[in-house]
Design a protein around this motif. Structure first.
Motif, PDB file in Angstrom:
ATOM      1  N   ASP A 259     -50.808  44.347 -30.739  1.00  0.00           N
ATOM      2  CA  ASP A 259     -49.807  43.782 -31.398  1.00  0.00           C
ATOM      3  C   ASP A 259     -50.382  43.126 -32.666  1.00  0.00           C
ATOM      4  OD1 ASP A 259     -47.763  44.891 -29.855  1.00  0.00           O
ATOM      5  OD2 ASP A 259     -47.370  43.280 -28.581  1.00  0.00           O
ATOM      6  N   ALA A 260     -51.022  42.075 -32.392  1.00  0.00           N
ATOM      7  CA  ALA A 260     -51.837  41.119 -33.224  1.00  0.00           C
ATOM      8  C   ALA A 260     -52.265  42.078 -34.439  1.00  0.00           C
ATOM      9  CB  ALA A 260     -52.800  40.407 -32.438  1.00  0.00           C
ATOM     10  N   GLU A 261     -52.968  43.198 -34.274  1.00  0.00           N
ATOM     11  CA  GLU A 261     -53.583  43.714 -35.240  1.00  0.00           C
ATOM     12  C   GLU A 261     -52.374  44.419 -36.082  1.00  0.00           C
ATOM     13  OE1 GLU A 261     -56.689  46.546 -32.849  1.00  0.00           O
ATOM     14  OE2 GLU A 261     -56.269  47.363 -34.867  1.00  0.00           O
TER      15      GLU A 261
ATOM     16  N   PHE B 140     -48.657  36.463 -39.903  1.00  0.00           N
ATOM     17  CA  PHE B 140     -49.820  35.820 -39.464  1.00  0.00           C
ATOM     18  C   PHE B 140     -49.204  34.894 -38.317  1.00  0.00           C
ATOM     19  CE2 PHE B 140     -50.964  36.857 -43.737  1.00  0.00           C
ATOM     20  CZ  PHE B 140     -51.847  37.831 -43.477  1.00  0.00           C
ATOM     21  N   ALA B 141     -48.030  34.417 -38.196  1.00  0.00           N
ATOM     22  CA  ALA B 141     -47.623  33.513 -37.369  1.00  0.00           C
ATOM     23  C   ALA B 141     -47.472  34.372 -35.974  1.00  0.00           C
ATOM     24  CB  ALA B 141     -46.134  32.892 -37.562  1.00  0.00           C
ATOM     25  N   GLY B 142     -46.971  35.589 -36.087  1.00  0.00           N
ATOM     26  CA  GLY B 142     -46.805  36.528 -34.781  1.00  0.00           C
ATOM     27  C   GLY B 142     -48.070  36.846 -34.575  1.00  0.00           C
ATOM     28  N   ALA B 143     -49.055  37.037 -35.327  1.00  0.00           N
ATOM     29  CA  ALA B 143     -50.459  37.594 -34.833  1.00  0.00           C
ATOM     30  C   ALA B 143     -51.156  36.404 -34.176  1.00  0.00           C
ATOM     31  CB  ALA B 143     -51.476  37.764 -36.061  1.00  0.00           C
ATOM     32  N   ASN B 144     -51.036  35.061 -34.633  1.00  0.00           N
ATOM     33  CA  ASN B 144     -51.567  33.987 -33.955  1.00  0.00           C
ATOM     34  C   ASN B 144     -51.186  33.821 -32.769  1.00  0.00           C
ATOM     35  OD1 ASN B 144     -51.485  31.342 -32.937  1.00  0.00           O
ATOM     36  ND2 ASN B 144     -52.194  30.483 -35.196  1.00  0.00           N
ATOM     37  N   ILE B 145     -49.736  33.892 -32.361  1.00  0.00           N
ATOM     38  CA  ILE B 145     -49.093  33.890 -31.070  1.00  0.00           C
ATOM     39  C   ILE B 145     -49.779  35.087 -30.097  1.00  0.00           C
ATOM     40  CG2 ILE B 145     -47.065  34.363 -29.630  1.00  0.00           C
ATOM     41  CD1 ILE B 145     -45.601  32.962 -32.155  1.00  0.00           C
ATOM     42  N   ARG B 146     -50.125  36.261 -30.731  1.00  0.00           N
ATOM     43  CA  ARG B 146     -50.526  37.456 -29.653  1.00  0.00           C
ATOM     44  C   ARG B 146     -52.034  37.093 -29.476  1.00  0.00           C
ATOM     45  NH1 ARG B 146     -46.295  40.860 -28.155  1.00  0.00           N
ATOM     46  NH2 ARG B 146     -44.641  39.895 -29.206  1.00  0.00           N
ATOM     47  N   VAL B 147     -52.704  36.610 -30.446  1.00  0.00           N
ATOM     48  CA  VAL B 147     -54.416  36.241 -30.036  1.00  0.00           C
ATOM     49  C   VAL B 147     -54.402  35.333 -29.326  1.00  0.00           C
ATOM     50  CG1 VAL B 147     -56.361  35.851 -31.138  1.00  0.00           C
ATOM     51  CG2 VAL B 147     -55.130  37.178 -32.316  1.00  0.00           C
ATOM     52  N   SER B 148     -53.474  34.341 -29.364  1.00  0.00           N
ATOM     53  CA  SER B 148     -53.649  32.947 -28.425  1.00  0.00           C
ATOM     54  C   SER B 148     -53.203  33.489 -26.707  1.00  0.00           C
ATOM     55  CB  SER B 148     -52.821  31.907 -28.749  1.00  0.00           C
ATOM     56  OG  SER B 148     -52.832  31.364 -30.072  1.00  0.00           O
ATOM     57  N   ALA B 149     -52.349  34.594 -26.816  1.00  0.00           N
ATOM     58  CA  ALA B 149     -51.766  34.855 -25.462  1.00  0.00           C
ATOM     59  C   ALA B 149     -52.780  35.690 -24.955  1.00  0.00           C
ATOM     60  CB  ALA B 149     -50.621  35.925 -25.814  1.00  0.00           C
ATOM     61  N   ALA B 150     -53.502  36.776 -25.623  1.00  0.00           N
ATOM     62  CA  ALA B 150     -54.497  37.318 -25.371  1.00  0.00           C
ATOM     63  C   ALA B 150     -55.883  36.712 -24.861  1.00  0.00           C
ATOM     64  CB  ALA B 150     -55.087  38.390 -26.509  1.00  0.00           C
ATOM     65  N   MET B 151     -55.957  35.477 -25.516  1.00  0.00           N
ATOM     66  CA  MET B 151     -57.331  34.622 -25.208  1.00  0.00           C
ATOM     67  C   MET B 151     -57.051  34.077 -23.818  1.00  0.00           C
ATOM     68  SD  MET B 151     -58.056  32.684 -28.736  1.00  0.00           S
ATOM     69  CE  MET B 151     -59.012  31.477 -27.889  1.00  0.00           C
ATOM     70  N   ASP B 152     -55.771  33.680 -23.484  1.00  0.00           N
ATOM     71  CA  ASP B 152     -55.406  33.073 -22.226  1.00  0.00           C
ATOM     72  C   ASP B 152     -56.276  33.801 -20.954  1.00  0.00           C
ATOM     73  OD1 ASP B 152     -54.384  30.731 -23.210  1.00  0.00           O
ATOM     74  OD2 ASP B 152     -52.364  31.346 -23.180  1.00  0.00           O
TER      75      ASP B 152
ATOM     76  N   GLY C 115     -62.503  35.552 -29.180  1.00  0.00           N
ATOM     77  CA  GLY C 115     -60.982  35.365 -29.524  1.00  0.00           C
ATOM     78  C   GLY C 115     -60.762  34.025 -30.110  1.00  0.00           C
ATOM     79  N   VAL C 116     -61.555  32.908 -30.363  1.00  0.00           N
ATOM     80  CA  VAL C 116     -61.459  31.877 -30.969  1.00  0.00           C
ATOM     81  C   VAL C 116     -61.836  32.348 -32.326  1.00  0.00           C
ATOM     82  CG1 VAL C 116     -62.382  29.554 -31.681  1.00  0.00           C
ATOM     83  CG2 VAL C 116     -62.315  30.378 -29.377  1.00  0.00           C
ATOM     84  N   ILE C 117     -62.767  33.169 -32.628  1.00  0.00           N
ATOM     85  CA  ILE C 117     -63.203  33.749 -34.080  1.00  0.00           C
ATOM     86  C   ILE C 117     -62.199  34.622 -34.510  1.00  0.00           C
ATOM     87  CG2 ILE C 117     -64.669  35.249 -35.329  1.00  0.00           C
ATOM     88  CD1 ILE C 117     -66.917  34.752 -33.369  1.00  0.00           C
ATOM     89  N   SER C 118     -61.446  35.145 -33.891  1.00  0.00           N
ATOM     90  CA  SER C 118     -60.416  36.146 -34.177  1.00  0.00           C
ATOM     91  C   SER C 118     -59.191  35.103 -34.625  1.00  0.00           C
ATOM     92  CB  SER C 118     -59.779  37.119 -33.288  1.00  0.00           C
ATOM     93  OG  SER C 118     -60.748  37.926 -32.487  1.00  0.00           O
ATOM     94  N   LEU C 119     -58.925  34.133 -33.702  1.00  0.00           N
ATOM     95  CA  LEU C 119     -57.545  33.309 -34.138  1.00  0.00           C
ATOM     96  C   LEU C 119     -58.012  32.482 -35.632  1.00  0.00           C
ATOM     97  CD1 LEU C 119     -55.148  32.493 -32.883  1.00  0.00           C
ATOM     98  CD2 LEU C 119     -56.454  30.552 -31.633  1.00  0.00           C
TER      99      LEU C 119
END
Ligand code: NAG
Ligand code: NAG
Length: 183
Positions: free
Chosen positions: A118-120, A128-140, A169-173
């Motif tokens: 989804d983030a991709e 980018f707000a949506g991508a941020n939420i998805r990457v953060s969730a994936a990092m969890d 994940g941090v790098i991606s975010l």
């Protein structure tokens, strides 16, 4: 005299060409990792550069393309951990308690792959707000997985995998935020 002069100029040219190629080869990766590590102390510059230089096959033209490539690497890291967990679940040395943690981690990484996908898509559509939420969730996935073992008082066999995944994940975010700033 003339011969050694020629050798010297030849070596100088070889040196300059290799210098040009190496600085040209991954300028965007090094510059982006530098900016990312300045923006977020969680980004380790040396890991960022060596990981991306080793795994991003074609020179990315801009931060958006580099971010999508990094998300694909985050996804393949999640996929590798997911298959590693499947192997560990077959290992008789783990207690039922530890296996229950491994099962939770398996679900977490499975879900993380969907979130990364989804983030991709969000990066590609500039949400980018949506991508941020998805990457953060994936990092969890990595922190929650590690917490399972802590709560069960079991030694995690995934500590290194979880922390490497978290770092990617941090790098991606941070890259997602750099795309937002560049848009
Ligand atoms: C980045 O590069 C890709 C591929 O060349 C291009 O399609 C895209 O429009 C560029 N994006 C930005 C934000 O410059
Ligand atoms: C993530 O990895 C899985 C497993 O390798 C693959 O099936 C999926 O297509 C990948 N998704 C993305 C968005 O790269």
């Amino acid at each position: 005299m003339e011969k050694s002069g020629l050798t010297t100029s030849f070596l100088l040219i070889v040196f300059l060409v290799s210098l040009f190629q190496s600085s040209n080869g991954s300028a965007l990766i090094r510059q982006s990792c530098m900016t990312a590590s300045k923006n977020n102390p969680g980004v380790n510059y040396n890991f960022c550069v060596s990981f991306l230089e080793a795994n991003v096959k074609t020179e990315p033209p801009n931060i958006t393309v580099l971010t999508v490539s990094t998300l694909k690497l985050l996804n393949s890291t999640a996929a590798n951990i997911f298959s590693e967990i499947a192997k560990l679940l077959k290992d008789p040395k783990f207690s039922e308690n530890a296996k229950s943690c491994l099962n939770d981690c398996s679900t977490l990484y499975d879900d993380a792959m969907t979130e990364i996908e989804d983030a991709e898509r969000y990066v590609e559509t500039k949400d980018f707000a949506g991508a941020n939420i998805r990457v953060s969730a994936a990092m969890d996935a990595s922190t929650t997985c590690e917490d399972q073992f802590g709560e069960a008082e079991e030694k995690s066999p995934l500590t290194n995998d979880n922390s490497r995944y978290y770092q990617i994940g941090v790098i991606s975010l941070v890259f997602v935020e750099m795309c937002r700033a560049a848009a």
